[in-house]
Design a protein around this motif. Structure first.
Motif, PDB file in Angstrom:
ATOM      1  N   HIS A  69       0.492  -1.349  -0.737  1.00  0.00           N
ATOM      2  CA  HIS A  69       0.098  -0.082   0.245  1.00  0.00           C
ATOM      3  C   HIS A  69       1.044   1.358  -0.166  1.00  0.00           C
ATOM      4  O   HIS A  69       1.608   0.756   0.730  1.00  0.00           O
ATOM      5  CB  HIS A  69      -0.904  -0.038   1.159  1.00  0.00           C
ATOM      6  N   ILE A  70       0.753   2.099  -0.617  1.00  0.00           N
ATOM      7  CA  ILE A  70       1.620   3.713  -0.217  1.00  0.00           C
ATOM      8  C   ILE A  70       0.273   4.480  -0.156  1.00  0.00           C
ATOM      9  O   ILE A  70      -0.847   4.876  -0.140  1.00  0.00           O
ATOM     10  CB  ILE A  70       1.115   4.010  -2.349  1.00  0.00           C
ATOM     11  N   HIS A  71       1.424   5.118   1.640  1.00  0.00           N
ATOM     12  CA  HIS A  71       0.481   6.254   2.506  1.00  0.00           C
ATOM     13  C   HIS A  71       1.347   7.272   1.947  1.00  0.00           C
ATOM     14  O   HIS A  71       2.164   7.588   2.304  1.00  0.00           O
ATOM     15  CB  HIS A  71       0.268   5.289   3.398  1.00  0.00           C
ATOM     16  N   ALA A  72       0.454   8.523   1.348  1.00  0.00           N
ATOM     17  CA  ALA A  72       1.093   9.666   1.845  1.00  0.00           C
ATOM     18  C   ALA A  72       2.184   9.422   1.402  1.00  0.00           C
ATOM     19  O   ALA A  72       3.467  10.252   1.726  1.00  0.00           O
ATOM     20  CB  ALA A  72       1.504   9.789   3.711  1.00  0.00           C
ATOM     21  N   GLY A  73       2.425   9.159   0.017  1.00  0.00           N
ATOM     22  CA  GLY A  73       3.342   9.136  -1.127  1.00  0.00           C
ATOM     23  C   GLY A  73       4.600   8.118  -0.188  1.00  0.00           C
ATOM     24  O   GLY A  73       5.903   7.766  -0.877  1.00  0.00           O
ATOM     25  N   VAL A  74       4.752   7.177   0.560  1.00  0.00           N
ATOM     26  CA  VAL A  74       5.123   6.457   1.130  1.00  0.00           C
ATOM     27  C   VAL A  74       4.992   4.906   0.909  1.00  0.00           C
ATOM     28  O   VAL A  74       3.745   4.360   0.670  1.00  0.00           O
ATOM     29  CB  VAL A  74       5.948   6.719   2.433  1.00  0.00           C
ATOM     30  N   ALA A  75       5.908   4.505  -0.371  1.00  0.00           N
ATOM     31  CA  ALA A  75       5.460   2.576  -0.231  1.00  0.00           C
ATOM     32  C   ALA A  75       6.145   1.563   1.301  1.00  0.00           C
ATOM     33  O   ALA A  75       7.004   1.757   1.661  1.00  0.00           O
ATOM     34  CB  ALA A  75       6.158   2.047  -1.469  1.00  0.00           C
ATOM     35  N   ASP A 131       3.556  -4.386   7.060  1.00  0.00           N
ATOM     36  CA  ASP A 131       3.437  -2.806   7.534  1.00  0.00           C
ATOM     37  C   ASP A 131       3.280  -2.362   9.109  1.00  0.00           C
ATOM     38  O   ASP A 131       1.699  -2.858   8.404  1.00  0.00           O
ATOM     39  CB  ASP A 131       4.679  -2.133   6.875  1.00  0.00           C
ATOM     40  N   CYS A 132       3.372  -1.572   9.272  1.00  0.00           N
ATOM     41  CA  CYS A 132       2.208  -0.375  10.685  1.00  0.00           C
ATOM     42  C   CYS A 132       2.033   0.736  10.031  1.00  0.00           C
ATOM     43  O   CYS A 132       3.242   1.150  10.274  1.00  0.00           O
ATOM     44  CB  CYS A 132       2.142  -0.868  11.606  1.00  0.00           C
ATOM     45  N   ILE A 133       0.500   1.085  10.436  1.00  0.00           N
ATOM     46  CA  ILE A 133       0.127   2.546   9.242  1.00  0.00           C
ATOM     47  C   ILE A 133       0.027   3.659  10.854  1.00  0.00           C
ATOM     48  O   ILE A 133      -1.170   2.295  10.762  1.00  0.00           O
ATOM     49  CB  ILE A 133       0.298   3.217   8.040  1.00  0.00           C
ATOM     50  N   GLU A 134      -0.325   4.638  11.160  1.00  0.00           N
ATOM     51  CA  GLU A 134      -0.967   5.772  11.663  1.00  0.00           C
ATOM     52  C   GLU A 134      -1.868   6.279  10.887  1.00  0.00           C
ATOM     53  O   GLU A 134      -1.659   7.347   9.485  1.00  0.00           O
ATOM     54  CB  GLU A 134      -0.436   6.225  12.213  1.00  0.00           C
ATOM     55  N   VAL A 135      -3.044   6.225  10.488  1.00  0.00           N
ATOM     56  CA  VAL A 135      -4.417   6.668  10.270  1.00  0.00           C
ATOM     57  C   VAL A 135      -5.297   7.089  10.778  1.00  0.00           C
ATOM     58  O   VAL A 135      -5.466   6.918  12.329  1.00  0.00           O
ATOM     59  CB  VAL A 135      -4.716   5.803   8.873  1.00  0.00           C
ATOM     60  N   ASP A 136      -6.439   8.314  10.481  1.00  0.00           N
ATOM     61  CA  ASP A 136      -7.617   8.542  11.120  1.00  0.00           C
ATOM     62  C   ASP A 136      -8.624   7.253  10.749  1.00  0.00           C
ATOM     63  O   ASP A 136      -8.200   6.551  10.382  1.00  0.00           O
ATOM     64  CB  ASP A 136      -8.060   9.800  10.266  1.00  0.00           C
ATOM     65  N   ALA A 137      -9.215   7.443  11.838  1.00  0.00           N
ATOM     66  CA  ALA A 137     -10.841   6.514  11.261  1.00  0.00           C
ATOM     67  C   ALA A 137     -10.997   5.992  10.434  1.00  0.00           C
ATOM     68  O   ALA A 137     -11.706   5.231  10.410  1.00  0.00           O
ATOM     69  CB  ALA A 137     -11.076   7.361  12.368  1.00  0.00           C
ATOM     70  N   ALA A 138     -11.722   7.551   9.600  1.00  0.00           N
ATOM     71  CA  ALA A 138     -12.022   7.001   8.513  1.00  0.00           C
ATOM     72  C   ALA A 138     -11.423   6.460   7.162  1.00  0.00           C
ATOM     73  O   ALA A 138     -11.495   5.724   6.502  1.00  0.00           O
ATOM     74  CB  ALA A 138     -12.323   8.256   7.813  1.00  0.00           C
TER      75      ALA A 138
END
Length: 59
Positions: free
Chosen positions: A9-15, A20-27
């Motif tokens: 997954h790409i999150h905030a331009g980072v692959a 891996d673990c990422i921090e995101v908002d509830a939505a």
């Protein structure tokens, strides 16, 4: 909310890769979980996002 990725997954331009673990908002968390891309991390687990190289544009 901390999520553990189940597939690339790409999150905030980072692959990121599976596991891996990422921090995101509830939505965003609900959306990624509904798509089967991630699972929520329970409070008994600890998670830290790994530093990754930004995904190159156009690939």
């Amino acid at each position: 909310m901390t999520l553990k990725l189940l597939c690339p997954h790409i999150h905030a331009g980072v692959a990121y890769g599976p596991g891996d673990c990422i921090e995101v908002d509830a939505a965003a968390a609900r959306w990624l979980i509904e798509l089967g891309v991630a699972e929520a991390i329970t409070s008994t687990k600890t998670a830290q996002a790994k530093d990754r190289i930004p995904h190159p544009k156009g690939n």
